[in-house]
Design an enzyme around this catalytic site. Sequence first.
Site, PDB file in Angstrom:
ATOM      1  N   ASP A  63       0.854  -1.194   0.000  1.00 29.23           N
ATOM      2  CA  ASP A  63       0.000   0.000   0.000  1.00 29.23           C
ATOM      3  C   ASP A  63       0.884   1.236   0.000  1.00 29.23           C
ATOM      4  O   ASP A  63       1.968   1.223   0.563  1.00 29.23           O
ATOM      5  CB  ASP A  63      -0.861   0.066   1.280  1.00 29.23           C
ATOM      6  CG  ASP A  63      -1.734  -1.153   1.419  1.00 29.23           C
ATOM      7  OD1 ASP A  63      -2.167  -1.657   0.385  1.00 29.23           O
ATOM      8  OD2 ASP A  63      -1.939  -1.590   2.569  1.00 29.23           O
ATOM      9  N   ASP A  69      -1.236  13.369   8.341  1.00 26.13           N
ATOM     10  CA  ASP A  69      -2.360  14.325   8.419  1.00 26.13           C
ATOM     11  C   ASP A  69      -3.442  13.993   7.397  1.00 26.13           C
ATOM     12  O   ASP A  69      -4.633  14.182   7.648  1.00 26.13           O
ATOM     13  CB  ASP A  69      -1.943  15.806   8.363  1.00 26.13           C
ATOM     14  CG  ASP A  69      -0.722  16.071   7.561  1.00 26.13           C
ATOM     15  OD1 ASP A  69      -0.392  15.222   6.710  1.00 26.13           O
ATOM     16  OD2 ASP A  69      -0.107  17.118   7.758  1.00 26.13           O
ATOM     17  N   GLU A  92      -8.845  21.296   7.847  1.00 25.38           N
ATOM     18  CA  GLU A  92      -7.604  21.932   7.414  1.00 25.38           C
ATOM     19  C   GLU A  92      -7.092  21.277   6.129  1.00 25.38           C
ATOM     20  O   GLU A  92      -6.471  21.927   5.300  1.00 25.38           O
ATOM     21  CB  GLU A  92      -6.538  21.797   8.512  1.00 25.38           C
ATOM     22  CG  GLU A  92      -5.270  22.544   8.160  1.00 25.38           C
ATOM     23  CD  GLU A  92      -4.119  22.305   9.115  1.00 25.38           C
ATOM     24  OE1 GLU A  92      -4.255  21.557  10.086  1.00 25.38           O
ATOM     25  OE2 GLU A  92      -3.059  22.890   8.865  1.00 25.38           O
ATOM     26  N   GLU A  93      -7.366  20.006   5.977  1.00 21.94           N
ATOM     27  CA  GLU A  93      -6.834  19.266   4.836  1.00 21.94           C
ATOM     28  C   GLU A  93      -7.726  19.310   3.604  1.00 21.94           C
ATOM     29  O   GLU A  93      -7.435  18.654   2.610  1.00 21.94           O
ATOM     30  CB  GLU A  93      -6.579  17.803   5.231  1.00 21.94           C
ATOM     31  CG  GLU A  93      -5.645  17.619   6.412  1.00 21.94           C
ATOM     32  CD  GLU A  93      -4.271  18.262   6.197  1.00 21.94           C
ATOM     33  OE1 GLU A  93      -3.836  18.367   5.033  1.00 21.94           O
ATOM     34  OE2 GLU A  93      -3.664  18.672   7.201  1.00 21.94           O
ATOM     35  N   ASP A 115      -9.239  20.083  12.645  1.00 24.59           N
ATOM     36  CA  ASP A 115      -7.820  20.005  12.295  1.00 24.59           C
ATOM     37  C   ASP A 115      -7.452  18.567  12.657  1.00 24.59           C
ATOM     38  O   ASP A 115      -7.244  18.255  13.824  1.00 24.59           O
ATOM     39  CB  ASP A 115      -7.021  21.020  13.129  1.00 24.59           C
ATOM     40  CG  ASP A 115      -5.520  20.907  12.880  1.00 24.59           C
ATOM     41  OD1 ASP A 115      -5.100  20.031  12.121  1.00 24.59           O
ATOM     42  OD2 ASP A 115      -4.775  21.714  13.476  1.00 24.59           O
ATOM     43  N   LEU A 117      -4.894  16.617  12.277  1.00 21.77           N
ATOM     44  CA  LEU A 117      -3.609  16.368  12.932  1.00 21.77           C
ATOM     45  C   LEU A 117      -2.925  17.708  13.177  1.00 21.77           C
ATOM     46  O   LEU A 117      -2.498  18.377  12.235  1.00 21.77           O
ATOM     47  CB  LEU A 117      -2.719  15.466  12.074  1.00 21.77           C
ATOM     48  CG  LEU A 117      -1.678  14.746  12.923  1.00 21.77           C
ATOM     49  CD1 LEU A 117      -2.297  13.571  13.664  1.00 21.77           C
ATOM     50  CD2 LEU A 117      -0.536  14.256  12.072  1.00 21.77           C
ATOM     51  N   ASP A 118      -2.871  18.085  14.423  1.00 20.58           N
ATOM     52  CA  ASP A 118      -2.283  19.374  14.792  1.00 20.58           C
ATOM     53  C   ASP A 118      -0.846  19.159  15.275  1.00 20.58           C
ATOM     54  O   ASP A 118      -0.594  18.288  16.100  1.00 20.58           O
ATOM     55  CB  ASP A 118      -3.122  20.005  15.911  1.00 20.58           C
ATOM     56  CG  ASP A 118      -2.482  21.269  16.425  1.00 20.58           C
ATOM     57  OD1 ASP A 118      -2.355  22.225  15.643  1.00 20.58           O
ATOM     58  OD2 ASP A 118      -2.081  21.285  17.602  1.00 20.58           O
ATOM     59  N   GLU A 274      -9.156  25.631  14.521  1.00 26.65           N
ATOM     60  CA  GLU A 274      -8.106  25.589  15.548  1.00 26.65           C
ATOM     61  C   GLU A 274      -8.489  26.502  16.716  1.00 26.65           C
ATOM     62  O   GLU A 274      -8.644  26.053  17.851  1.00 26.65           O
ATOM     63  CB  GLU A 274      -6.738  26.001  14.968  1.00 26.65           C
ATOM     64  CG  GLU A 274      -6.191  24.986  13.970  1.00 26.65           C
ATOM     65  CD  GLU A 274      -4.793  25.294  13.444  1.00 26.65           C
ATOM     66  OE1 GLU A 274      -3.942  24.398  13.409  1.00 26.65           O
ATOM     67  OE2 GLU A 274      -4.538  26.456  13.035  1.00 26.65           O
TER      68      GLU A 274
HETATM   69  P1  AHG Z   1      -0.703  22.125  11.968  1.00 21.50           P
HETATM   70  O1  AHG Z   1       0.300  21.039  12.201  1.00 21.50           O
HETATM   71  O2  AHG Z   1      -2.134  21.656  12.091  1.00 21.50           O
HETATM   72  O3  AHG Z   1      -0.467  22.906  10.703  1.00 21.50           O
HETATM   73  O4  AHG Z   1      -0.629  23.167  13.182  1.00 21.50           O
HETATM   74  C1  AHG Z   1       0.580  23.693  13.640  1.00 21.50           C
HETATM   75  C2  AHG Z   1       0.285  24.981  14.328  1.00 21.50           C
HETATM   76  C3  AHG Z   1       0.008  24.922  15.824  1.00 21.50           C
HETATM   77  O5  AHG Z   1      -0.386  23.746  16.339  1.00 21.50           O
HETATM   78  C4  AHG Z   1       1.264  25.422  16.445  1.00 21.50           C
HETATM   79  O6  AHG Z   1       0.972  26.070  17.641  1.00 21.50           O
HETATM   80  C5  AHG Z   1       1.819  26.329  15.403  1.00 21.50           C
HETATM   81  O7  AHG Z   1       1.390  25.830  14.172  1.00 21.50           O
HETATM   82  C6  AHG Z   1       3.321  26.402  15.390  1.00 21.50           C
HETATM   83  O8  AHG Z   1       3.703  27.369  14.467  1.00 21.50           O
HETATM   84  P2  AHG Z   1       5.179  28.004  14.448  1.00 21.50           P
HETATM   85  O9  AHG Z   1       6.092  26.917  13.993  1.00 21.50           O
HETATM   86  O10 AHG Z   1       5.064  29.155  13.507  1.00 21.50           O
HETATM   87  O11 AHG Z   1       5.473  28.460  15.857  1.00 21.50           O
HETATM   88 MN    MN Z   2      -3.007  22.837  13.657  1.00 21.21          MN
HETATM   89 MN    MN Z   3      -3.095  20.065  11.023  1.00 18.27          MN
END
Ligand code: AHG
Ligand code: MN
Ligand code: MN
Length: 334
Positions: A63, A69, A92-93, A115, A117-118, A274
Amino acid sequence: MTKIVTLDEFIITSQKKYNDATGSLTRLLRDIGLAAKIVNREVNKAGLVNILGLDGSENITGDEVQKLDIYANEKMIECLGYSGECCGIASEELEEFIELPPVPSKKAEYVVVTDPLDGSSNIDVNVSVGTIFGIYKRLSDPSGPVQSEDFLQKGTEMVAAGYVLYGTSTILVYTTGNGVNGFTLDPTIGEFCLSHKDIKMPNSGNYYSVNQGYYLKFDLEMRRYIDHCSDLNLRLRYIGSMVSDIHRIMFQGGIFLYPNTRKYPQGKLRLLYECNPMAMIIEQAGGRAVTATLERVLDLEVKSLHQKATIVMGSPDMVDEMIRFVEKYSATVG
Ligand code: AHG
Ligand code: MN
Ligand code: MN
């Protein structure tokens, strides 16, 4: 022995307290709980990616290996389709919202924003990530297709919000507007079990959480407030996943900031999936969530799915103090 209360049991018991509850929100939350378990399983395997195959390549079973994400997004969509209570998802995706196919004899009354996967950049290095979700009642006629107005609702209209933190253990925290409860996944029985009842965050705390690497790109008033945190010898913690950073603050007290920078004049975090869900949880736990221009996050107009917002949230006394700094120092500029 204390009786274990599972997430499913808790949701059903809470629903019974409200006479007009139809059970549809209950079923929807259970769908999300299931998606969280599936994502958790995959997050735990992520360290094996070099053995099983790199993103985009084929794994041992032939696969294609997906980015986590994208995988989490697909699982959310799949699981939210099970009960037939959700008619649409904004994520988000996904560039545009999607409509879920109706389930026979079901009237889907809710839309979900997520979101999936954050903090996804943490995956490669075995650091915590999360999932965020918010639930709204649809506004459009249930016999027709889901509309953008169903998603573009203010945060104050949310009927439920939550997050899952895939950390040293996995915890699901959610609110339906009557306080906040947390459920830790017991991997031996595969159930989320009530572990943190009626969470109330401390009025103040010793932590501040901000990407201090952007310090010189923040406005003067934010720099003054961050200097103040440093003067107070507060402890700086920044994991780079807002779920993880805010989870610490929920329990130990503190403040999380993502203000505007020169690179991100509107901030970086997304309002719909978020900022708003996290703001609802924080407020329900007794905290505050405002923008860098001091508006309540949940009151902001949502004009587009991927709209950004600046955010400062956390312990109420600390957010109040930040507000005083902004009022004082922005008055001295210009
Ligand atoms: P994601 O992985 O969903 O894109 O979110 C990342 C976000 C958040 O969770 C985090 O606080 C922030 O981006 C970090 O951003 P910087 O690297 O600019 O600090
Ligand atoms: Mn996020
Ligand atoms: Mn995300």
